[in-house]
Write a protein that holds these residues in place. Structure first.
Motif, PDB file in Angstrom:
ATOM      1  N   VAL A  61      26.135  75.404  90.548  1.00 13.01           N
ATOM      2  CA  VAL A  61      26.437  74.473  91.639  1.00 13.01           C
ATOM      3  C   VAL A  61      27.924  74.133  91.653  1.00 13.01           C
ATOM      4  O   VAL A  61      28.544  74.040  92.723  1.00 13.01           O
ATOM      5  CB  VAL A  61      25.577  73.200  91.503  1.00 13.01           C
ATOM      6  CG1 VAL A  61      25.976  72.165  92.549  1.00 13.01           C
ATOM      7  CG2 VAL A  61      24.099  73.539  91.674  1.00 13.01           C
ATOM      8  N   LEU A  62      28.526  73.964  90.480  1.00 11.05           N
ATOM      9  CA  LEU A  62      29.966  73.699  90.426  1.00 11.05           C
ATOM     10  C   LEU A  62      30.775  74.880  90.953  1.00 11.05           C
ATOM     11  O   LEU A  62      31.780  74.694  91.655  1.00 11.05           O
ATOM     12  CB  LEU A  62      30.381  73.374  88.994  1.00 11.05           C
ATOM     13  CG  LEU A  62      30.080  71.960  88.508  1.00 11.05           C
ATOM     14  CD1 LEU A  62      30.476  71.803  87.053  1.00 11.05           C
ATOM     15  CD2 LEU A  62      30.808  70.929  89.358  1.00 11.05           C
ATOM     16  N   LEU A  63      30.353  76.093  90.628  1.00 16.79           N
ATOM     17  CA  LEU A  63      31.058  77.260  91.152  1.00 16.79           C
ATOM     18  C   LEU A  63      30.933  77.339  92.674  1.00 16.79           C
ATOM     19  O   LEU A  63      31.900  77.678  93.370  1.00 16.79           O
ATOM     20  CB  LEU A  63      30.505  78.527  90.500  1.00 16.79           C
ATOM     21  CG  LEU A  63      30.856  78.732  89.025  1.00 16.79           C
ATOM     22  CD1 LEU A  63      30.147  79.964  88.477  1.00 16.79           C
ATOM     23  CD2 LEU A  63      32.364  78.863  88.841  1.00 16.79           C
ATOM     24  N   GLY A  64      29.742  77.056  93.196  1.00 20.35           N
ATOM     25  CA  GLY A  64      29.583  77.031  94.644  1.00 20.35           C
ATOM     26  C   GLY A  64      30.450  75.967  95.296  1.00 20.35           C
ATOM     27  O   GLY A  64      31.055  76.195  96.355  1.00 20.35           O
ATOM     28  N   THR A  65      30.543  74.795  94.662  1.00 15.18           N
ATOM     29  CA  THR A  65      31.421  73.741  95.181  1.00 15.18           C
ATOM     30  C   THR A  65      32.883  74.161  95.129  1.00 15.18           C
ATOM     31  O   THR A  65      33.667  73.839  96.034  1.00 15.18           O
ATOM     32  CB  THR A  65      31.213  72.455  94.371  1.00 15.18           C
ATOM     33  OG1 THR A  65      29.831  72.118  94.368  1.00 15.18           O
ATOM     34  CG2 THR A  65      31.997  71.312  94.962  1.00 15.18           C
ATOM     35  N   ALA A  66      33.255  74.884  94.066  1.00 18.26           N
ATOM     36  CA  ALA A  66      34.634  75.359  93.962  1.00 18.26           C
ATOM     37  C   ALA A  66      34.969  76.340  95.083  1.00 18.26           C
ATOM     38  O   ALA A  66      36.080  76.311  95.635  1.00 18.26           O
ATOM     39  CB  ALA A  66      34.843  76.015  92.598  1.00 18.26           C
ATOM     40  N   VAL A  67      34.029  77.205  95.428  1.00 17.86           N
ATOM     41  CA  VAL A  67      34.263  78.146  96.527  1.00 17.86           C
ATOM     42  C   VAL A  67      34.446  77.397  97.840  1.00 17.86           C
ATOM     43  O   VAL A  67      35.335  77.704  98.651  1.00 17.86           O
ATOM     44  CB  VAL A  67      33.097  79.152  96.621  1.00 17.86           C
ATOM     45  CG1 VAL A  67      33.234  80.022  97.856  1.00 17.86           C
ATOM     46  CG2 VAL A  67      33.043  80.016  95.371  1.00 17.86           C
ATOM     47  N   LEU A  68      33.623  76.372  98.068  1.00 12.98           N
ATOM     48  CA  LEU A  68      33.760  75.580  99.296  1.00 12.98           C
ATOM     49  C   LEU A  68      35.092  74.850  99.336  1.00 12.98           C
ATOM     50  O   LEU A  68      35.766  74.823 100.379  1.00 12.98           O
ATOM     51  CB  LEU A  68      32.607  74.580  99.384  1.00 12.98           C
ATOM     52  CG  LEU A  68      32.664  73.590 100.549  1.00 12.98           C
ATOM     53  CD1 LEU A  68      32.539  74.325 101.880  1.00 12.98           C
ATOM     54  CD2 LEU A  68      31.574  72.535 100.423  1.00 12.98           C
ATOM     55  N   ALA A  69      35.492  74.235  98.218  1.00 18.17           N
ATOM     56  CA  ALA A  69      36.747  73.479  98.194  1.00 18.17           C
ATOM     57  C   ALA A  69      37.964  74.380  98.316  1.00 18.17           C
ATOM     58  O   ALA A  69      39.011  73.939  98.808  1.00 18.17           O
ATOM     59  CB  ALA A  69      36.834  72.666  96.903  1.00 18.17           C
ATOM     60  N   ALA A  70      37.851  75.644  97.879  1.00 15.79           N
ATOM     61  CA  ALA A  70      38.994  76.546  97.924  1.00 15.79           C
ATOM     62  C   ALA A  70      39.240  77.116  99.314  1.00 15.79           C
ATOM     63  O   ALA A  70      40.348  77.591  99.591  1.00 15.79           O
ATOM     64  CB  ALA A  70      38.806  77.686  96.928  1.00 15.79           C
ATOM     65  N   CYS A  71      38.227  77.092 100.169  1.00 12.35           N
ATOM     66  CA  CYS A  71      38.396  77.675 101.504  1.00 12.35           C
ATOM     67  C   CYS A  71      38.210  76.659 102.629  1.00 12.35           C
ATOM     68  O   CYS A  71      38.220  77.051 103.806  1.00 12.35           O
ATOM     69  CB  CYS A  71      37.423  78.842 101.697  1.00 12.35           C
ATOM     70  SG  CYS A  71      35.687  78.376 101.643  1.00 12.35           S
ATOM     71  N   THR A  72      38.061  75.375 102.290  1.00 11.14           N
ATOM     72  CA  THR A  72      37.854  74.353 103.315  1.00 11.14           C
ATOM     73  C   THR A  72      38.618  73.093 102.923  1.00 11.14           C
ATOM     74  O   THR A  72      38.405  72.567 101.824  1.00 11.14           O
ATOM     75  CB  THR A  72      36.359  74.009 103.468  1.00 11.14           C
ATOM     76  OG1 THR A  72      35.614  75.216 103.596  1.00 11.14           O
ATOM     77  CG2 THR A  72      36.123  73.160 104.706  1.00 11.14           C
ATOM     78  N   PRO A  73      39.499  72.563 103.773  1.00  2.83           N
ATOM     79  CA  PRO A  73      40.201  71.315 103.455  1.00  2.83           C
ATOM     80  C   PRO A  73      39.222  70.150 103.342  1.00  2.83           C
ATOM     81  O   PRO A  73      38.148  70.160 103.963  1.00  2.83           O
ATOM     82  CB  PRO A  73      41.161  71.135 104.633  1.00  2.83           C
ATOM     83  CG  PRO A  73      41.278  72.487 105.250  1.00  2.83           C
ATOM     84  CD  PRO A  73      39.963  73.158 105.032  1.00  2.83           C
ATOM     85  N   PRO A  74      39.559  69.115 102.562  1.00  3.78           N
ATOM     86  CA  PRO A  74      38.650  67.970 102.424  1.00  3.78           C
ATOM     87  C   PRO A  74      38.314  67.294 103.750  1.00  3.78           C
ATOM     88  O   PRO A  74      37.173  66.884 103.980  1.00  3.78           O
ATOM     89  CB  PRO A  74      39.420  67.026 101.495  1.00  3.78           C
ATOM     90  CG  PRO A  74      40.333  67.916 100.721  1.00  3.78           C
ATOM     91  CD  PRO A  74      40.719  69.016 101.654  1.00  3.78           C
TER      92      PRO A  74
END
Length: 335
Positions: free
Chosen positions: A121-134
């Motif tokens: 789940v943390l890796l999936g969150t990292a992928v989202l945060a790396a390609c999408t601004p907050p």
């Protein structure tokens, strides 16, 4: 609320990949579905966790995210790993010796499941945060009709976390300029007082910001002009393709687990699972089928007919009357 300003990678956010071009609401929904699929994965299905990891790495490859950036995101779960290490020592059940240390098998599987699910789940969150601004993530959550209170709290946290950290740095600089040395234990009182002062300042700042926003017409949500455009069917299909594969993996893992447990059930030939039909010929249970086994035999011996026929059991026969008991049992149809 730029990603670079809050710990994100500006270079990664500026890339132009298929994952970057997807609307943020589709990526937020995909992460939610993937997290649910990971949570529902059976703990003993190690191959399923491997497939989940392959899906996450595939998404990271499409988004051109370096492996080192993903690994740095896992540092946050290190404290939880120290807690999980205790489980094999305190759990009960069968034990296996590793390097001469007895470890509970159930504890090992439980620790593996917790670490694997949290890491995925943390890796999936990292992928989202790396390609999408907050800010886009919050706008996507608002587009998905997430509670406005949650999006507002998250937005304020992302916006003002650096303001609070900067305030804390200025207070520390002021203490040091006045002769404070926070390296020694006897300076803990000054640190505690600074924390209390910082809490009061944050509370006052929050009240001032809320008053300013309400005076400008804030209704509790993100303004409509900042929301992202709706996603079409193709974009939804592309974003949910990997979570759908994760869901199919969970279904396959559960089906295989059920089949494995079924192989050890009533159809197997083991001595504990072998079954035999037992027809009760007397009493109110006449003609019914009862499962064999020690408990079933005890229940059958205790069955008493309701019409005139007397049922006998081994407890009703003295030690010297075994032959008589066998003859009576044959006459009454008892096995």
């Amino acid at each position: 609320m730029s990603g670079a300003a809050h710990g994100g990678n500006e270079e990664l956010l500026g890339l132009d990949t298929p994952l970057h071009r997807l609307p943020p609401q589709t990526k937020v929904a995909a992460l939610g579905v993937f997290a649910v699929a990971v949570a529902l994965t059976p703990t003993h299905a190690a191959w399923a966790f491997g497939l989940h990891l392959v899906l996450v790495l595939a998404a990271a490859t499409v988004a051109q995210i370096p492996p080192g950036d993903l690994l740095r995101r896992l540092v946050i779960e290190v404290p939880f790993v120290f807690f999980v290490i205790v489980l094999p020592f305190v759990a009960t059940g069968d034990r296996v010796h590793i390097a001469g240390i007895p470890l509970a098998v159930d504890g090992l599987w439980l620790a593996f499941g917790i670490v694997a699910k949290a890491s995925l789940v943390l890796l999936g969150t990292a992928v989202l945060a790396a390609c999408t601004p907050p800010a886009a993530i919050l706008a996507g959550a608002e587009r998905l009709h997430a509670p406005r209170v949650m999006t507002a709290i998250a937005g304020f946290t992302i916006r003002y976390v650096e303001v609070v950290l900067a305030e804390l740095g200025r207070m520390r600089t002021a203490r040091i300029a006045r002769g404070d040395d926070p390296r020694f234990l006897w300076q803990a009182r000054a640190v505690i007082r600074s924390a209390g002062t910082l809490l009061v300042r944050c509370f006052e700042r929050g009240e001032r910001v809320q008053l300013a926003m309400i005076s400008r017409g804030w209704d509790g949500g993100i303004p409509a002009g900042l929301l992202t455009s709706p996603a079409n069917a193709v974009q939804w299909a592309g974003a949910l393709s990997l979570p759908a594969l994760a869901g199919l993996t969970v279904v396959a893992a559960r089906v295989l687990g059920a089949c494995t447990r079924g192989g050890d059930g009533p159809t197997s030939a083991g001595p504990r699972t072998r079954r035999r039909d037992l027809r009760v010929s007397t009493g109110p249970c006449r003609g019914r089928v009862a499962a064999s086994g020690p408990r079933a035999r005890r229940d059958t011996r205790r069955t008493r007919p309701t019409t005139g026929t007397t049922a006998y059991g081994p407890e009703d026969v003295p030690a010297s009357g075994i032959t008589t008991y066998a003859r009576i049992a044959r006459s009454t149809g008892r096995p």
